[in-house]
Design an enzyme around this catalytic site. Structure first.
Site, PDB file in Angstrom:
ATOM      1  N   PRO A  16      52.138  37.220  -6.332  1.00 50.33           N
ATOM      2  CA  PRO A  16      52.255  38.555  -6.938  1.00 50.33           C
ATOM      3  C   PRO A  16      52.662  39.562  -5.879  1.00 50.33           C
ATOM      4  CG  PRO A  16      49.934  37.946  -6.649  1.00 50.33           C
ATOM      5  CD  PRO A  16      50.748  36.751  -6.246  1.00 50.33           C
ATOM      6  N   ALA A  18      53.468  43.712  -5.759  1.00 55.03           N
ATOM      7  CA  ALA A  18      53.614  44.999  -6.448  1.00 55.03           C
ATOM      8  C   ALA A  18      54.982  45.577  -6.115  1.00 55.03           C
ATOM      9  CB  ALA A  18      52.505  45.943  -5.991  1.00 55.03           C
ATOM     10  N   GLN A  70      47.061  39.942 -12.619  1.00 55.49           N
ATOM     11  CA  GLN A  70      46.188  40.199 -11.480  1.00 55.49           C
ATOM     12  C   GLN A  70      45.557  41.579 -11.586  1.00 55.49           C
ATOM     13  OE1 GLN A  70      47.420  41.212  -7.370  1.00 55.49           O
ATOM     14  NE2 GLN A  70      46.554  39.226  -6.833  1.00 55.49           N
ATOM     15  N   CYS A 100      45.337  42.127  -0.855  1.00 61.03           N
ATOM     16  CA  CYS A 100      46.296  43.191  -0.590  1.00 61.03           C
ATOM     17  C   CYS A 100      45.741  44.179   0.435  1.00 61.03           C
ATOM     18  CB  CYS A 100      46.607  43.922  -1.892  1.00 61.03           C
ATOM     19  SG  CYS A 100      47.866  45.141  -1.652  1.00 61.03           S
ATOM     20  N   ASN A 200      49.516  30.152   1.230  1.00 60.56           N
ATOM     21  CA  ASN A 200      50.487  31.249   1.150  1.00 60.56           C
ATOM     22  C   ASN A 200      50.690  31.867   2.537  1.00 60.56           C
ATOM     23  OD1 ASN A 200      50.183  34.660   0.439  1.00 60.56           O
ATOM     24  ND2 ASN A 200      52.028  33.543  -0.080  1.00 60.56           N
ATOM     25  N   ASP A 202      54.467  33.274   4.763  1.00 60.44           N
ATOM     26  CA  ASP A 202      55.631  32.944   5.606  1.00 60.44           C
ATOM     27  C   ASP A 202      56.345  31.654   5.219  1.00 60.44           C
ATOM     28  OD1 ASP A 202      54.853  35.187   6.943  1.00 60.44           O
ATOM     29  OD2 ASP A 202      54.247  34.166   8.788  1.00 60.44           O
ATOM     30  N   ARG A 225      57.766  36.807  -0.132  1.00 59.84           N
ATOM     31  CA  ARG A 225      59.014  37.383   0.373  1.00 59.84           C
ATOM     32  C   ARG A 225      60.148  36.374   0.456  1.00 59.84           C
ATOM     33  NH1 ARG A 225      56.035  39.733   5.381  1.00 59.84           N
ATOM     34  NH2 ARG A 225      54.947  37.781   4.945  1.00 59.84           N
TER      35      ARG A 225
END
Ligand SMILES: Cc1cc2nc3c(=O)[nH]c(=O)nc-3n(C[C@H](O)[C@H](O)[C@H](O)COP(=O)(O)O)c2cc1C
Length: 328
Positions: A16, A18, A70, A100, A200, A202, A225
Site C-alpha cells: 500500500p 498513499a 488498510q 508508515c 518488504n 527495496d 516503489r
C-alpha cells in the site's frame, strides 16, 4: 499463499502506498499478476470519511477479490469501528498500518510510531480482530529505531491476537526510507511464527527478489516503489520464479497501451483536473523506464489537460517507433 480463506493468485503483492496505489493503479498491478493489492491507508477517524480523499481511498468496488483495505489510527475502539465499517463497504481483509513513518500519522502516534507502545499495539490488534469476522493483517517495520528492533516481539503479539498475515518492511521507523532494508529481522520473525510472513523493502529487481526469499524464507514478497512506473514487474517476477528465466521485455506498443489505459483510468476515477495532476507522477515514473524520454517527460508533466497528456504520450511512442524502424 493463503490469508484466511483466500488463496492468493501469486506471492508477489503490491505494497500500500498513499498517493500511489489508488484504484486504477491497483487494477493495473492485479492485471499483471499481483497476488494482492491493498488500498492506500485510510484514517480510522470516521468523522473524516466524508472528505473526497477518504471517499476515494475507500473505493474498493472495482478491486479484484480479496479486497483489502488498510486503516491507520491509535485508538482501539476507533480502529474497531473503522474496521467494521470497512467490512460494510465490501472489504474482505482489513490491514492495520504500523509501517508508515509519515509525520501526519505519527504525530497522532499511529503508523510505525505505535511500535514503541507494545501494550497499545496489543489492545488495537485485539479490538480489531474481535470486531470483524474477516482476516485482519498487520503491516509493520522491524522496530521503532535501530536500537529497538522490537519487530519480533510485536510479531508474536500479532500472532497471539489472531492476525492472519504479517508484512514486514525491513527498516525501522527511525530509518524512514534511508539506507538499505535489512532482512535478518524479517528472517527471525518468519522463523518464529506460523502465520504467513510477507517480506518488504527495496525489492526492485528479479535478483533481489530471489535474494530476499532466500534470506528470509518469507511466504510472499511485497513490492512498493519497484512497481512505480512498471506495473508489469509482477509479471516478470512470476515468470522468473516459475521458470528461472527472464521474460522478454514488453513491446513498445504494449507499453504505450498500458500507459494510455492507465491515464484514462485516472481521468475517469479522479475527474480530469485531479486526474491530470495525479497522472504526472505516474508519467514521470514510466519515463524513468523509457529511452530518450527526457523531453517527453518535461512536457507531459506540465500540460493541464487530458487530451494534451494523451497526445504527447502517443507522439512519444510514434517517434520511438520511427527511430526503431530507421535503425533497422
Ligand atoms: C509514497 C509512499 C506511500 C506509502 N504509503 C503507505 C501506506 O499508505 N501504508 C503503508 O503501510 N505503507 C506505506 N508506504 C510504505 C510501503 O508500503 C513500503 O513498506 C515501503 O515503500 C518499502 O517498500 P519498497 O522498498 O518496495 O517501496 C508508503 C511508501 C511510499 C514510498
Amino acid at each position: 499463499m493463503k490469508i484466511g480463506p483466500y488463496t492468493l493468485t501469486s506471492r508477489f503483492l503490491l505494497a500500500p502506498m498513499a498517493g500511489v496505489t489508488d484504484a486504477p493503479f491497483r487494477r493495473l498491478c492485479r492485471e499483471f499478476g499481483a497476488g494482492l493489492t491493498t488500498s492506500e491507508m485510510t484514517t480510522a477517524d470516521i468523522s473524516l470519511w466524508q472528505t473526497e480523499k477518504s471517499r476515494r481511498r475507500l473505493d474498493i468496488d472495482g478491486d479484484l477479490e480479496p479486497r483489502a483495505v488498510q486503516i491507520a489510527g491509535s485508538e482501539p475502539e476507533q480502529m474497531a469501528l473503522a474496521a467494521r465499517l470497512c467490512v460494510e463497504r465490501g472489504a474482505q481483509i482489513v490491514d492495520i498500518n504500523m509501517g508508515c513513518p509519515a509525520k501526519k500519522v505519527c504525530r497522532k502516534l499511529a503508523g510505525s510510531a505505535l511500535m514503541q507502545d507494545e501494550a497499545l499495539v496489543q489492545k488495537i490488534l485485539a479490538a480489531v480482530v474481535a470486531a470483524v469476522d474477516i482476516p485482519v493483517t498487520l503491516k509493520m517495520r522491524t522496530g521503532w529505531d535501530p536500537d529497538h528492533r522490537n519487530g519480533p516481539e510485536i510479531a508474536k503479539i500479532a500472532e497471539g491476537e489472531g492476525i492472519q498475515a504479517l508484512a514486514v518492511h525491513g527498516r525501522t521507523r527511525a530509518c524512514r526510507y534511508k539506507g538499505d532494508a535489512e532482512y535478518e529481522t524479517i528472517a527471525r520473525i518468519k522463523n518464529s511464527l506460523s502465520i504467513p510472513v510477507i517480506a518488504n523493502g527495496d525489492i526492485t529487481t528479479l535478483e533481489k527478489s530471489l535474494e530476499v526469499l532466500r534470506l528470509t524464507e518469507a511466504d510472499a514478497l511485497m513490492v512498493g516503489r519497484g512497481a512505480q512506473g512498471r506495473p508489469w514487474f509482477f509479471r516478470e517476477l512470476i515468470h522468473f520464479h516459475e521458470t528461472g528465466k527472464k521474460i522478454a521485455p514488453l513491446e513498445l506498443e504494449k507499453v504505450r497501451d498500458i500507459m494510455l489505459g492507465h491515464l484514462n483510468g485516472l481521468y475517469r476515477f479522479y475527474g480530469e483536473t485531479t486526474g491530470v495532476r495525479v497522472a504526472r507522477k505516474h508519467l514521470s515514473w514510466y519515463c524513468a523506464e523509457l529511452t530518450d524520454s527526457a523531453s517527453f517527460r518535461s512536457k507531459v508533466v506540465r500540460v493541464d489537460s487530458a487530451s494534451e497528456q494523451l497526445t504527447l504520450t502517443r507522439d512519444y511512442f510514434a517517434r520511438q517507433r520511427e527511430r526503431a524502424s530507421l535503425a533497422a
